[in-house]
Design an enzyme around this catalytic site. Sequence first.
Site: not given
Ligand code: FAD
Length: 278
Positions: A107, A158
């Site tokens: 991560d 990732r």
């Molecule tokens: P966002 O920009 O938050 O949202 C965009 C759209 O996605 C929303 O409008 C909605 O349509 C949909 N959406 C998002 N969340 C939801 C929800 N809870 N319920 C319903 N719809 C939703 N971050 C790090 O800094 N370091 C890491 O190592 C890291 N590892 C990760 C590993 C995985 C598998 C994932 C999925 C995320 C990880 N993250 C990590 C977190 C990442 O940086 C984001 O903060 C997080 O994924 C939110 O961004 P997003 O692209 O999902 O959507």
Amino acid sequence: MIPPIASRFVAGETPAEALEHIETLNDRNVTGILNLLGEHYEERAPADADAETYRRLVGDIEDASVDACLSVKPSQIGLGVGDDVFEENLGRIVEAAQEEGVFVWVDMEDHTTTDATLDAYERYATEYDGGVGVCVQANLKRTGEDLTRLAGIPGKVRLVKGAYDEPASVAYRDKAEVNERYREYLEYMFREFEDGVAVGSHDPEMIDHAIDLHEEYSTSFEFQMLMGVREDAQFDLAEEYEVYQYVPYGGKWFSYFYRRAMERKENLLFALRAVLGR
Ligand code: FAD
């Protein structure tokens, strides 16, 4: 046992509970990414202990015969103690995982950890010729350059938007700008990366963009999403694409659950409904 309020986002306190959850995912064509909750140790003993737990998890995955890999936070296995402690502990985990063919993700934490994390990743991805993956964050201004470096290293990458509240000196803070960078970096990765791209996002726009890019470049890729978030979409996508679910577990579940519940109104309402029994 964790209370039902948290069980949407956290698979339990023990490896057995987490592996049981992963078995149900596997039945629906989704692979588990096991994460032991905990981060930011300033002392060596707990960092070594968590690294040892990760080593044992490799055996647990084998014994349970589930499709799963691991994802490890650098500060949980010693980065706060020293770069060398982190690198040593990561090496021990990767060595055990390689023996059983279990993939290890690293991560990415806040920007002060990026160099040490990428250095350790490069070392082990090169030493083991893949088998290791690292996360990069579209909100960091340095990520374009980091991707150029990563394109030459075997292993998977990732791409996420970034979960840490970073200063404007190093990060884009505007959501639209982060989305723009995410799209651009994803395209670069599909074009230049041979060893696989992981799309770490729940965003329907980014998911569609990835599918379009896959059609254009045929690069192998996977979707990765969190336990409890858009699970219907995960199962739908899994009928056609590779999908991985990040499955956190462990005794230190509260702060992770709290973050998930607070980051979106829907999650908070879901948690409140669970408490009220409706
Ligand atoms: P966002 O920009 O938050 O949202 C965009 C759209 O996605 C929303 O409008 C909605 O349509 C949909 N959406 C998002 N969340 C939801 C929800 N809870 N319920 C319903 N719809 C939703 N971050 C790090 O800094 N370091 C890491 O190592 C890291 N590892 C990760 C590993 C995985 C598998 C994932 C999925 C995320 C990880 N993250 C990590 C977190 C990442 O940086 C984001 O903060 C997080 O994924 C939110 O961004 P997003 O692209 O999902 O959507």
